[in-house]
Scaffold this active site. Structure first.
Site, PDB file in Angstrom:
ATOM      1  N   ARG A 154      31.726  46.221  36.801  1.00 55.57           N
ATOM      2  CA  ARG A 154      31.126  44.969  36.312  1.00 55.57           C
ATOM      3  C   ARG A 154      29.637  45.178  36.017  1.00 55.57           C
ATOM      4  NH1 ARG A 154      34.652  43.573  40.596  1.00 55.57           N
ATOM      5  NH2 ARG A 154      36.248  42.053  40.059  1.00 55.57           N
TER       6      ARG A 154
ATOM      7  N   VAL B  58      29.905  32.608  35.378  1.00 57.32           N
ATOM      8  CA  VAL B  58      31.110  33.441  35.496  1.00 57.32           C
ATOM      9  C   VAL B  58      30.869  34.855  34.945  1.00 57.32           C
ATOM     10  CG1 VAL B  58      33.573  33.618  34.858  1.00 57.32           C
ATOM     11  CG2 VAL B  58      32.561  31.380  35.286  1.00 57.32           C
ATOM     12  N   SER B  59      30.072  34.969  33.883  1.00 57.44           N
ATOM     13  CA  SER B  59      29.854  36.253  33.215  1.00 57.44           C
ATOM     14  C   SER B  59      29.395  37.318  34.214  1.00 57.44           C
ATOM     15  CB  SER B  59      28.785  36.097  32.124  1.00 57.44           C
ATOM     16  OG  SER B  59      29.116  35.027  31.267  1.00 57.44           O
ATOM     17  N   ASN B  60      29.861  38.532  34.010  1.00 61.89           N
ATOM     18  CA  ASN B  60      29.539  39.637  34.913  1.00 61.89           C
ATOM     19  C   ASN B  60      28.366  40.474  34.426  1.00 61.89           C
ATOM     20  OD1 ASN B  60      31.289  39.654  37.199  1.00 61.89           O
ATOM     21  ND2 ASN B  60      33.009  40.060  35.827  1.00 61.89           N
TER      22      ASN B  60
ATOM     23  N   HIS C 268      30.420  40.123  44.332  1.00 61.72           N
ATOM     24  CA  HIS C 268      31.600  40.144  43.453  1.00 61.72           C
ATOM     25  C   HIS C 268      31.613  41.509  42.742  1.00 61.72           C
ATOM     26  CE1 HIS C 268      34.792  38.738  40.930  1.00 61.72           C
ATOM     27  NE2 HIS C 268      34.084  38.911  39.823  1.00 61.72           N
TER      28      HIS C 268
ATOM     29  N   ALA D 269      39.031  34.558  26.716  1.00 58.54           N
ATOM     30  CA  ALA D 269      40.163  34.499  27.644  1.00 58.54           C
ATOM     31  C   ALA D 269      39.867  33.593  28.840  1.00 58.54           C
ATOM     32  CB  ALA D 269      40.501  35.914  28.098  1.00 58.54           C
ATOM     33  N   VAL D 270      38.743  33.831  29.513  1.00 61.58           N
ATOM     34  CA  VAL D 270      38.448  33.048  30.723  1.00 61.58           C
ATOM     35  C   VAL D 270      38.040  31.610  30.362  1.00 61.58           C
ATOM     36  CG1 VAL D 270      36.946  32.866  32.749  1.00 61.58           C
ATOM     37  CG2 VAL D 270      37.773  35.102  32.014  1.00 61.58           C
TER      38      VAL D 270
ATOM     39  N   ARG E 118      34.894  43.705  31.100  1.00 60.56           N
ATOM     40  CA  ARG E 118      34.981  45.159  31.234  1.00 60.56           C
ATOM     41  C   ARG E 118      36.293  45.700  30.694  1.00 60.56           C
ATOM     42  NH1 ARG E 118      35.683  46.477  37.670  1.00 60.56           N
ATOM     43  NH2 ARG E 118      36.796  44.591  38.263  1.00 60.56           N
TER      44      ARG E 118
ATOM     45  N   ASP F  72      31.380  28.661  21.309  1.00 58.73           N
ATOM     46  CA  ASP F  72      31.452  30.115  21.127  1.00 58.73           C
ATOM     47  C   ASP F  72      30.550  30.510  19.964  1.00 58.73           C
ATOM     48  OD1 ASP F  72      33.698  32.267  22.372  1.00 58.73           O
ATOM     49  OD2 ASP F  72      32.695  32.938  20.531  1.00 58.73           O
TER      50      ASP F  72
ATOM     51  N   ARG G   7      42.788  36.178  45.479  1.00 59.35           N
ATOM     52  CA  ARG G   7      43.407  37.515  45.413  1.00 59.35           C
ATOM     53  C   ARG G   7      43.666  38.048  46.826  1.00 59.35           C
ATOM     54  NH1 ARG G   7      39.703  39.597  40.294  1.00 59.35           N
ATOM     55  NH2 ARG G   7      41.134  38.808  38.709  1.00 59.35           N
TER      56      ARG G   7
ATOM     57  N   ASP H 268      38.146  35.848  44.331  1.00 62.00           N
ATOM     58  CA  ASP H 268      38.422  36.970  45.231  1.00 62.00           C
ATOM     59  C   ASP H 268      39.213  36.512  46.458  1.00 62.00           C
ATOM     60  OD1 ASP H 268      37.033  38.536  43.425  1.00 62.00           O
ATOM     61  OD2 ASP H 268      35.114  38.238  44.440  1.00 62.00           O
TER      62      ASP H 268
HETATM   63  P1  NAI Z   1      36.251  37.380  26.122  1.00 60.23           P
HETATM   64  O1  NAI Z   1      35.711  38.500  25.321  1.00 60.23           O
HETATM   65  O2  NAI Z   1      37.687  37.041  25.998  1.00 60.23           O
HETATM   66  O3  NAI Z   1      35.406  36.049  25.826  1.00 60.23           O
HETATM   67  C1  NAI Z   1      34.018  36.029  25.796  1.00 60.23           C
HETATM   68  C2  NAI Z   1      33.607  35.085  24.691  1.00 60.23           C
HETATM   69  O4  NAI Z   1      32.186  34.934  24.720  1.00 60.23           O
HETATM   70  C3  NAI Z   1      33.968  35.586  23.283  1.00 60.23           C
HETATM   71  O5  NAI Z   1      34.804  34.658  22.635  1.00 60.23           O
HETATM   72  C4  NAI Z   1      32.624  35.732  22.596  1.00 60.23           C
HETATM   73  O6  NAI Z   1      32.654  35.436  21.209  1.00 60.23           O
HETATM   74  C5  NAI Z   1      31.779  34.725  23.375  1.00 60.23           C
HETATM   75  N1  NAI Z   1      30.344  34.942  23.243  1.00 60.23           N
HETATM   76  C6  NAI Z   1      29.650  36.098  23.207  1.00 60.23           C
HETATM   77  N2  NAI Z   1      28.338  35.854  23.045  1.00 60.23           N
HETATM   78  C7  NAI Z   1      28.184  34.509  23.005  1.00 60.23           C
HETATM   79  C8  NAI Z   1      27.073  33.653  22.878  1.00 60.23           C
HETATM   80  N3  NAI Z   1      25.828  34.113  22.765  1.00 60.23           N
HETATM   81  N4  NAI Z   1      27.300  32.317  22.861  1.00 60.23           N
HETATM   82  C9  NAI Z   1      28.547  31.832  22.972  1.00 60.23           C
HETATM   83  N5  NAI Z   1      29.647  32.595  23.085  1.00 60.23           N
HETATM   84  C10 NAI Z   1      29.469  33.922  23.115  1.00 60.23           C
HETATM   85  O7  NAI Z   1      35.883  37.725  27.647  1.00 60.23           O
HETATM   86  P2  NAI Z   1      36.523  37.063  28.967  1.00 60.23           P
HETATM   87  O8  NAI Z   1      37.666  37.867  29.410  1.00 60.23           O
HETATM   88  O9  NAI Z   1      36.692  35.614  28.736  1.00 60.23           O
HETATM   89  O10 NAI Z   1      35.354  37.318  30.031  1.00 60.23           O
HETATM   90  C11 NAI Z   1      34.137  36.631  29.905  1.00 60.23           C
HETATM   91  C12 NAI Z   1      33.157  37.086  30.984  1.00 60.23           C
HETATM   92  O11 NAI Z   1      33.609  36.653  32.275  1.00 60.23           O
HETATM   93  C13 NAI Z   1      32.997  38.610  31.098  1.00 60.23           C
HETATM   94  O12 NAI Z   1      31.643  38.945  31.342  1.00 60.23           O
HETATM   95  C14 NAI Z   1      33.847  38.957  32.301  1.00 60.23           C
HETATM   96  O13 NAI Z   1      33.457  40.165  32.910  1.00 60.23           O
HETATM   97  C15 NAI Z   1      33.593  37.747  33.168  1.00 60.23           C
HETATM   98  N6  NAI Z   1      34.572  37.501  34.216  1.00 60.23           N
HETATM   99  C16 NAI Z   1      34.085  37.100  35.430  1.00 60.23           C
HETATM  100  C17 NAI Z   1      34.939  36.784  36.470  1.00 60.23           C
HETATM  101  C18 NAI Z   1      34.372  36.334  37.779  1.00 60.23           C
HETATM  102  O14 NAI Z   1      35.117  36.263  38.765  1.00 60.23           O
HETATM  103  N7  NAI Z   1      33.100  35.991  37.863  1.00 60.23           N
HETATM  104  C19 NAI Z   1      36.400  36.913  36.324  1.00 60.23           C
HETATM  105  C20 NAI Z   1      36.811  37.317  34.982  1.00 60.23           C
HETATM  106  C21 NAI Z   1      35.910  37.595  33.978  1.00 60.23           C
END
Ligand code: NAI
Length: 308
Positions: free
Chosen positions: A88, A118-120, A175, A10-11, A82, A32, A151, A148
């Protein structure tokens, strides 16, 4: 300029879309682990190019990091998001391993890369990248404050019943739901302190809603948000790509700034072609400094769970 985005979820996909729409990069590579997923997202996004009018080339790969070679910037969004009710910090077990492995692959193929984490739990993941990548500290930037702060501005505009373009404000520190520090004392509406417009109840509302901004969306969506996170990353990538020297709050390795060292926390910084050009020190009230110190203590505890 070539940008890699790891994690085409998603992100990651939202981030690639905003970067392409702004058309300041020659190439975005999505990576990915899920077979065909990044290739599919890249193809879908490329099929918007003639509709949305951009020339950025977007490609995808299932884990072939040779395709990322020579990236100027890499964004790490891989890992799990999450679910409603989760913090987080609970993501550390799975995400630390993923972020470490991804970082190694990125640096091997692009030794000069600037990494946006970006990952949490993001402050801790940024710290992990510092400890494992071997990159100089100005090349590792955690994304949290940009989102943040957006927001915060959304909630300020709502409480003030003002257009968002009239308000300005910044969020620093951690964060996390508890460690976020929206700087109400410095927030303005067209240069006038917002505290002159908002009573105590409204001030409290803005601060509390900002701090739980991510959790509110996670409850509504069933997973964490992606549009604003993607847009926030694209602003940071653009600041680097176009050497904007833009002031953005980011999670950075501190060395005495704001009274902290050996920790990544959100502070305002000038972002340009070198990544972090400088950290900006602003004066905090005693209460704000105490909250910053408290946030650092909590992040340090989470960092203690890392295994290098
Ligand atoms: P998502 O589940 O939609 O996407 C994550 C992707 O990572 C998946 O497509 C998955 O297959 C891939 N992935 C997993 N292991 C991998 C690897 N070893 N190598 C390559 N790809 C891999 O999750 P989303 O919503 O995109 O969130 C991603 C991360 O960003 C989460 O940890 C989330 O908590 C964090 N996040 C951080 C924000 C911030 O402000 N820092 C804001 C929003 C999300």
């Amino acid at each position: 300029m070539k940008v890699t985005v790891v994690g085409a979820g998603a992100v990651g996909a939202s981030c690639a879309e905003y970067i392409a729409m702004k058309d300041f990069c020659s190439e975005v590579v999505l990576v990915d682990i899920k077979e065909g997923f990044a290739e599919g997202k890249a193809m879908d996004l490329m099929q918007t190019a003639s509709l949305n009018g951009f020339d950025t080339k977007i490609t995808g790969t299932t884990g072939d990091y040779s395709k990322t070679a020579g990236s100027h910037v890499a964004v790490i969004t891989s890992g799990i998001p999450r679910k409603p009710g989760m913090t987080r910090e609970e993501l550390i077990g799975i995400n630390a391993g993923i972020v470490k492995e991804v970082t190694e692959n990125l640096v091997k193929n692009s030794p000069e890369v600037i990494i946006i984490v970006v990952s949490n739990p993001m402050d801790t993941m940024a710290y992990l990248v510092h400890k494992t990548s071997g990159l100089p500290k100005h090349k590792i930037i955690g994304m949290g404050g940009a989102l943040d702060s957006a927001r915060f501005k959304y909630r300020l505009a709502e409480a003030l019943e003002a257009p968002i373009s009239d308000v300005d404000g910044m969020v620093i520190a951690a964060h996390s739901d508890t460690g976020m520090l929206p700087l109400l004392s410095k927030a303005t509406r067209n240069g006038v302190p917002v505290t002159e417009f908002l009573d105590d109840a409204k001030q409290k509302y803005v601060i509390e809603e900002t701090k739980v901004g991510g959790a509110t969306l996670t409850k509504l969506l069933g997973t964490s948000a992606w549009y604003a996170p993607g847009a926030a990353v694209s602003v940071m990538v653009q600041a680097i790509a176009c050497d904007q020297k833009k002031m953005i709050p980011c999670s950075l390795m501190l060395d005495g700034e704001y009274g902290e060292s050996d920790i990544c926390l959100g502070v305002p910084a000038i972002i340009g072609k070198n990544g972090v050009e400088s950290i900006v020190t602003i004066s905090l009230t005693d209460e704000e400094q105490a909250k910053f110190t408290e946030a650092a203590k909590a992040v340090r505890e989470v960092n203690g769970d890392l295994k290098f």
